[in-house]
Write a protein that holds these residues in place. Structure first.
Motif, mmCIF file in Angstrom:
data_model
loop_
_atom_site.group_PDB
_atom_site.id
_atom_site.type_symbol
_atom_site.label_atom_id
_atom_site.label_comp_id
_atom_site.label_asym_id
_atom_site.label_seq_id
_atom_site.Cartn_x
_atom_site.Cartn_y
_atom_site.Cartn_z
ATOM 1 N N LEU A 72 0.992 -1.164 -0.028
ATOM 2 C CA LEU A 72 -0.032 -0.040 0.063
ATOM 3 C C LEU A 72 0.834 1.248 -0.019
ATOM 4 O O LEU A 72 1.872 1.176 0.777
ATOM 5 C CB LEU A 72 -1.076 0.179 1.329
ATOM 6 N N GLU B 284 0.676 5.471 0.237
ATOM 7 C CA GLU B 284 0.043 6.508 0.426
ATOM 8 C C GLU B 284 0.712 7.931 -0.134
ATOM 9 O O GLU B 284 1.836 7.717 -0.477
ATOM 10 C CB GLU B 284 -0.361 6.837 1.976
ATOM 11 N N CYS C 191 -4.459 6.244 -1.862
ATOM 12 C CA CYS C 191 -3.663 5.139 -1.478
ATOM 13 C C CYS C 191 -3.990 4.021 -2.301
ATOM 14 O O CYS C 191 -5.168 3.597 -2.605
ATOM 15 C CB CYS C 191 -4.180 4.523 0.148
ATOM 16 N N ALA D 87 -3.075 0.098 -3.744
ATOM 17 C CA ALA D 87 -2.708 -1.124 -3.339
ATOM 18 C C ALA D 87 -2.207 -1.938 -4.432
ATOM 19 O O ALA D 87 -2.785 -1.756 -5.694
ATOM 20 C CB ALA D 87 -3.870 -2.010 -2.864
ATOM 21 N N MET E 224 -11.516 -1.188 3.516
ATOM 22 C CA MET E 224 -10.226 -0.260 3.343
ATOM 23 C C MET E 224 -10.480 0.781 4.114
ATOM 24 O O MET E 224 -11.669 1.010 4.567
ATOM 25 C CB MET E 224 -9.852 0.296 1.858
ATOM 26 N N CYS F 123 -2.722 4.324 5.611
ATOM 27 C CA CYS F 123 -3.822 3.552 4.971
ATOM 28 C C CYS F 123 -4.139 1.830 5.270
ATOM 29 O O CYS F 123 -2.874 1.539 5.657
ATOM 30 C CB CYS F 123 -3.428 3.369 3.569
ATOM 31 N N GLY G 75 0.046 0.947 4.919
ATOM 32 C CA GLY G 75 0.880 1.723 4.214
ATOM 33 C C GLY G 75 1.921 2.018 5.059
ATOM 34 O O GLY G 75 1.910 2.035 6.357
#
Length: 120
Positions: A4, A6, A22, A24, A34, A95, A111
């Motif tokens: 992840l 951000e 964010c 993925a 999420m 995140c 993240g």
């Protein structure tokens, strides 16, 4: 492996706005819930907002009416639009995503965090 990343943090004056993103990536089969968490200096990490795979949302009381969480499933991305920012919103924002990987494993991914500073 999943990752992840951000972006969108920074310095903003009280009353201003920021939009966090964010993304993925990695061996993703599907993404369930999420969310965004934050941690201010000397405080525990707390939930800011969460969005399910069906886009139902919930928010911390302190951000209701000011923050909006959304997601783009085609881009594996979650956003946090932050309006009417206050100095007490200053924190590192993280995140989080509950991911079902291509190896059929459930992973709780985080993240690296992005700093949000609200100050005049």
């Amino acid at each position: 492996q999943v990752q992840l990343v951000e972006s969108g943090g920074g310095l903003v004056q009280p009353g201003g706005s920021l939009r966090l993103s964010c993304i993925a990536s990695g061996s993703i089969f599907s993404i369930n819930a999420m969310g965004w968490y934050r941690q201010a200096p000397g405080k525990q990490r707390e939930l800011v907002a969460r969005i399910s795979s069906s886009s139902s949302t919930n928010y911390a009381d302190s951000v209701k009416g000011r923050f909006l969480i959304s997601r783009d499933n085609a881009k594996n991305t979650v956003y946090l639009q932050m309006n009417s920012l206050k100095p007490e919103d200053t924190a590192v924002y993280y995140c989080n995503a509950h991911i079902f990987t291509s190896s059929y494993l459930n992973t709780d991914a985080w993240g690296q965090g992005t700093q949000v500073t609200v100050s005049s």
